[in-house]
Design a protein around this motif. Structure first.
Motif, mmCIF file in Angstrom:
data_model
loop_
_atom_site.group_PDB
_atom_site.id
_atom_site.type_symbol
_atom_site.label_atom_id
_atom_site.label_comp_id
_atom_site.label_asym_id
_atom_site.label_seq_id
_atom_site.Cartn_x
_atom_site.Cartn_y
_atom_site.Cartn_z
ATOM 1 N N CYS A 69 -3.938 3.747 3.141
ATOM 2 C CA CYS A 69 -3.237 3.877 1.850
ATOM 3 C C CYS A 69 -3.758 2.851 0.849
ATOM 4 O O CYS A 69 -3.125 2.604 -0.170
ATOM 5 N N ASP A 77 5.690 3.721 -3.688
ATOM 6 C CA ASP A 77 5.578 4.938 -4.493
ATOM 7 C C ASP A 77 6.176 4.803 -5.893
ATOM 8 O O ASP A 77 6.198 5.768 -6.649
ATOM 9 N N ASP A 131 -5.944 2.754 -1.366
ATOM 10 C CA ASP A 131 -6.236 3.154 -2.752
ATOM 11 C C ASP A 131 -5.016 3.045 -3.659
ATOM 12 O O ASP A 131 -5.161 3.027 -4.876
ATOM 13 N N LYS A 132 -3.823 2.950 -3.085
ATOM 14 C CA LYS A 132 -2.608 2.777 -3.889
ATOM 15 C C LYS A 132 -2.347 1.311 -4.231
ATOM 16 O O LYS A 132 -1.514 1.012 -5.081
ATOM 17 N N THR A 147 0.806 -1.228 0.000
ATOM 18 C CA THR A 147 0.000 0.000 0.000
ATOM 19 C C THR A 147 0.835 1.272 0.000
ATOM 20 O O THR A 147 0.293 2.353 -0.252
ATOM 21 N N LYS A 150 -2.761 -2.144 -5.931
ATOM 22 C CA LYS A 150 -3.282 -2.539 -7.242
ATOM 23 C C LYS A 150 -3.165 -4.036 -7.525
ATOM 24 O O LYS A 150 -3.547 -4.493 -8.584
ATOM 25 N N GLN A 197 4.564 -1.100 -9.442
ATOM 26 C CA GLN A 197 4.636 -1.664 -8.096
ATOM 27 C C GLN A 197 5.691 -2.763 -8.015
ATOM 28 O O GLN A 197 5.877 -3.537 -8.956
#
Length: 160
Positions: free
Chosen positions: A94, A42, A96-97, A39, A99, A46
């Motif tokens: 976090c 950055d 929403d980050k 999550t 995937k 990923q």
């Protein structure tokens, strides 16, 4: 989490792994680390392609309210008293980050990291349409003790 990212980057640079098939898994603090890596990554692409959190922490504030008394006294020296920091370091905030697919495995009797930790992440991933599964182990506490639970957990991971 930075150490986990660094290991993957090193292994990629040495051509020791396929970067498109990189998974992370862990239990308890390792489950928390897994969720943080998934999550709080950055990078444009990923680092990890899937993960498995066994009885890991997703929401530090919720944990501070729900864990048993002994564990709660242990947590404050590690995490401090600042709820802002707890929120910043909680994977649920976090989500929403995230995937990639995530499997959650948790004992229904866990009082150290209660089942609601896995449930909140599982529901958030479903809401975000991320492939996920939650396997609840009846009669298990924090960590799987029964041989049949350990075997089933590995089987769930393999099939996931």
């Amino acid at each position: 989490k930075d150490d986990c990212f660094a290991v993957v980057e090193y292994l990629k640079s040495e051509d020791k792994i396929n970067p498109s098939q990189c998974a992370i898994r862990g239990g308890s603090a390792g489950g928390y680390t897994t969720l943080c890596c998934l999550t709080m990554d950055d990078k444009k692409e990923q680092t990890f392609n899937c993960g498995c959190s066994r009885y890991g922490v997703a929401d530090i504030s919720l944990l501070m309210k729900d864990t048993h008394k002994f564990e709660s006294e242990y947590l404050y020296p590690l995490l401090g008293y600042d709820e802002k920091i707890w929120n910043e370091r909680s994977p649920i905030n976090c989500v929403d980050k995230l995937k990639c697919p995530v499997l959650f495995e948790h004992g229904n009797l866990d009082r150290v990291v209660p089942l609601n930790q896995a449930e909140v992440m599982f529901e958030a991933l479903k809401k975000n349409k991320i492939t996920t599964d939650l396997e609840i182990f009846e009669g298990e506490y924090h960590g799987f003790k029964k041989a049949e639970s350990k075997i089933a957990a590995l089987d769930f991971e393999y099939r996931f």
